[in-house]
Write a protein that holds these residues in place. Structure first.
Motif, PDB file in Angstrom:
ATOM      1  N   GLN A  58     -12.797 -65.846  10.965  1.00  0.00           N
ATOM      2  CA  GLN A  58     -12.844 -66.359   9.324  1.00  0.00           C
ATOM      3  C   GLN A  58     -13.026 -65.300   8.512  1.00  0.00           C
ATOM      4  OE1 GLN A  58     -14.457 -67.461  12.151  1.00  0.00           O
ATOM      5  NE2 GLN A  58     -15.147 -69.468  12.037  1.00  0.00           N
ATOM      6  N   GLN A  59     -13.974 -64.547   8.813  1.00  0.00           N
ATOM      7  CA  GLN A  59     -14.210 -63.354   7.696  1.00  0.00           C
ATOM      8  C   GLN A  59     -12.999 -62.358   7.363  1.00  0.00           C
ATOM      9  OE1 GLN A  59     -17.781 -61.972   9.757  1.00  0.00           O
ATOM     10  NE2 GLN A  59     -18.999 -62.670   7.961  1.00  0.00           N
ATOM     11  N   LEU A  60     -12.165 -62.141   8.505  1.00  0.00           N
ATOM     12  CA  LEU A  60     -11.188 -61.374   8.601  1.00  0.00           C
ATOM     13  C   LEU A  60     -10.141 -61.847   7.881  1.00  0.00           C
ATOM     14  CD1 LEU A  60     -10.297 -58.517   9.729  1.00  0.00           C
ATOM     15  CD2 LEU A  60      -9.347 -59.726  11.454  1.00  0.00           C
ATOM     16  N   SER A  61     -10.153 -63.311   8.079  1.00  0.00           N
ATOM     17  CA  SER A  61      -8.751 -63.999   7.354  1.00  0.00           C
ATOM     18  C   SER A  61      -9.053 -64.038   5.837  1.00  0.00           C
ATOM     19  CB  SER A  61      -8.901 -65.400   7.933  1.00  0.00           C
ATOM     20  OG  SER A  61      -8.868 -65.439   9.083  1.00  0.00           O
ATOM     21  N   ALA A  62     -10.373 -64.316   5.523  1.00  0.00           N
ATOM     22  CA  ALA A  62     -10.485 -64.535   4.049  1.00  0.00           C
ATOM     23  C   ALA A  62     -10.434 -63.046   3.402  1.00  0.00           C
ATOM     24  CB  ALA A  62     -11.979 -64.756   3.990  1.00  0.00           C
ATOM     25  N   PHE A  63     -11.046 -62.187   4.137  1.00  0.00           N
ATOM     26  CA  PHE A  63     -10.613 -60.794   3.306  1.00  0.00           C
ATOM     27  C   PHE A  63      -9.494 -60.319   3.216  1.00  0.00           C
ATOM     28  CE2 PHE A  63     -10.695 -56.088   4.435  1.00  0.00           C
ATOM     29  CZ  PHE A  63     -11.279 -55.786   3.339  1.00  0.00           C
ATOM     30  N   THR A  64      -8.584 -60.581   4.294  1.00  0.00           N
ATOM     31  CA  THR A  64      -6.984 -60.436   4.016  1.00  0.00           C
ATOM     32  C   THR A  64      -6.366 -61.047   3.087  1.00  0.00           C
ATOM     33  OG1 THR A  64      -7.172 -60.073   6.538  1.00  0.00           O
ATOM     34  CG2 THR A  64      -5.101 -59.633   5.565  1.00  0.00           C
ATOM     35  N   ALA A  65      -6.893 -62.424   2.984  1.00  0.00           N
ATOM     36  CA  ALA A  65      -6.499 -63.286   2.030  1.00  0.00           C
ATOM     37  C   ALA A  65      -6.652 -62.757   0.624  1.00  0.00           C
ATOM     38  CB  ALA A  65      -6.672 -64.786   2.068  1.00  0.00           C
ATOM     39  N   LEU A  66      -7.804 -62.294   0.430  1.00  0.00           N
ATOM     40  CA  LEU A  66      -8.245 -62.070  -0.640  1.00  0.00           C
ATOM     41  C   LEU A  66      -7.387 -60.478  -1.506  1.00  0.00           C
ATOM     42  CD1 LEU A  66     -10.849 -62.870  -2.614  1.00  0.00           C
ATOM     43  CD2 LEU A  66     -11.965 -61.000  -2.028  1.00  0.00           C
ATOM     44  N   ILE A  67      -7.327 -59.768  -0.319  1.00  0.00           N
ATOM     45  CA  ILE A  67      -6.411 -58.588  -0.831  1.00  0.00           C
ATOM     46  C   ILE A  67      -5.112 -59.134  -1.061  1.00  0.00           C
ATOM     47  CG2 ILE A  67      -5.176 -56.580   0.371  1.00  0.00           C
ATOM     48  CD1 ILE A  67      -7.927 -56.294   2.108  1.00  0.00           C
ATOM     49  N   LEU A  68      -4.538 -60.063  -0.539  1.00  0.00           N
ATOM     50  CA  LEU A  68      -3.225 -60.518  -1.029  1.00  0.00           C
ATOM     51  C   LEU A  68      -3.203 -61.026  -2.212  1.00  0.00           C
ATOM     52  CD1 LEU A  68      -1.715 -62.208   2.268  1.00  0.00           C
ATOM     53  CD2 LEU A  68      -0.642 -60.382   0.858  1.00  0.00           C
ATOM     54  N   SER A  69      -4.100 -62.230  -2.499  1.00  0.00           N
ATOM     55  CA  SER A  69      -4.065 -63.046  -3.449  1.00  0.00           C
ATOM     56  C   SER A  69      -4.570 -62.252  -4.915  1.00  0.00           C
ATOM     57  CB  SER A  69      -4.736 -64.369  -3.339  1.00  0.00           C
ATOM     58  OG  SER A  69      -6.312 -63.811  -2.851  1.00  0.00           O
TER      59      SER A  69
END
Ligand SMILES: Nc1ncnc2c1ncn2[C@@H]1O[C@H](COP(=O)(O)OP(=O)(O)OP(=O)(O)O)[C@@H](O)[C@H]1O
Ligand SMILES: [Mg+2]
Length: 349
Positions: free
Chosen positions: A10-21
């Motif tokens: 979950q944390q990894l997905s959130a982190f990557t999503a933040l980098i993208l968004s």
């Protein structure tokens, strides 16, 4: 530094999503400098990529990890484990998973090591056993063959051969009895019948039983001065008799003519009693001290005396003492003498 190593999916997905968004919404703001649109773009891309990344991670990577877990624990998952796989495992970072797998691998290699030593032990045991049986069997075969070949006609010769045969048969009987005793002790089949008894009385009884062997070597057996006042122990009297008997037989076999054997008895801490048997015989070299309690182990000096032991006596003693939850130990110096001692529970009211 911020580390992405130990993040949960979950944390990894959130982190990557933040980098993208973040850069995307900044780009949107540059094209249309409208805060509302930029924030909406941020939220939409964040949520969209978060869900997508999380789905990919869980379905492709975590499912495989789950499989590995199931495989290494070799389980058809129980209800508890299902919960574990569903809720706890997905929380774990890759590093924690790696640690788990490493721990598992360590356990396996320890098990394999144990199996290997057991296997080596079993091989050595069989070799020793075959060797110990061979000696008397070949001797018996020799005597019988010579008798058949004509020695039977000579009464003196045949009597001597038959006596020797009988001695070798006795040796085999002792060997089988000792082995039987050890295997019963090892399997824990033999219950202990503990009772209160005075240890000095038992020692004196054993001195009495072995008095012929003692007098042949003219050994003086005694109880140490200051240790005569009766001390009661709580143990299986017959088994302890066997222990003292084995220790005394050794003290006689490996003692010297006209030597001394002294038993000493001490109360150690109110709960335990220490019993020691000392001789002034050939002693045991330091390198053998750690091994004399092993089955069939005999020192070279012990062997060269040719007193016909099989090296099972001390192993039996150790089993009996350990079955009592106590310890047995040895101190020795070459040509000075040997002390073997063990502890017992003191009197139970
Ligand atoms: N009091 C002692 N003095 C010197 N060496 C000893 C003494 N007690 C034991 N040992 C050594 O330890 C070895 C193992 O003793 P253990 O009693 O197990 O076997 P054993 O006396 O040779 O044979 P068994 O008792 O089976 O007839 C002996 O062979 C001997 O080398
Ligand atoms: Mg012995």
């Amino acid at each position: 530094m911020f580390s992405t190593k130990n993040l949960s999916p979950q944390q990894l997905s959130a982190f990557t999503a933040l980098i993208l968004s973040v850069p995307i919404s900044m780009g949107v703001y540059l094209i249309r400098p409208d805060w509302l649109i930029a924030v909406s773009a941020l939220i939409i891309t964040f949520l969209g990529s978060y869900l997508l990344i999380r789905f990919v991670l869980e379905s492709f990577i975590y499912r495989k990890i789950k499989l590995i877990y199931k495989y290494i624990y070799q389980t058809k998952a129980s209800k508890r484990e299902e919960t574990y796989y569903k809720y706890i495992l997905p929380q774990k970072g890759i590093d924690e998973v790696r640690e788990d797998v490493e721990k598992w691998a360590e356990q396996r290699s320890a098990e394999i090591e144990l199996l290997k030593t057991n296997e080596a032990y079993r091989k050595e045991f069989l070799q020793n056993l075959a060797h110990e049986f061979k000696t008397p069997i070949f001797a018996i075969q020799g005597y019988i063959d010579t008798l058949i070949d004509g020695a039977i006609e000579n009464p003196t010769l045949s009597k001597r051969f038959l006596e020797n045969t009988s001695k070798n048969v006795s040796r085999m009987v002792t060997l089988v009895e000792d082995l039987d005793e050890i295997s019963r002790l090892e399997s824990g089949e033999q219950p202990l019948y503990k009772e209160n008894f005075i240890i000095q009385d038992l020692i004196k009884e054993v001195y009495e039983t072995l008095s012929i062997k003692i007098s042949v070597r003219n050994i003086k057996c005694s109880i140490k001065k200051g240790c005569e006042s009766p001390i009661t122990v709580f143990a299986d009297q017959e088994k302890i008799r066997q222990v003292i008997n084995n220790l005394l037989e050794n003290a006689i076999k490996y003692g010297k003519d006209d030597g001394n054997v002294v038993a000493s008895i001490y109360k150690t801490d109110g709960k335990h009693v220490l019993i020691e048997l000392s001789d002034d015989g050939i002693g045991i070299a330091e390198e053998h001290l750690g091994r004399i309690f092993e089955r069939f182990y005999r020192t070279d000096r012990g062997r060269s005396r040719d007193v016909g032991g099989t090296g099972l006596g001390l192993s039996i003693c150790k089993h009996i003492i350990e079955a009592h939850g106590q310890t047995i130990h040895v101190r020795s110096k070459l040509d000075i003498g040997t002390t073997l001692g063990f502890t017992l529970d003191s009197k139970k009211d």
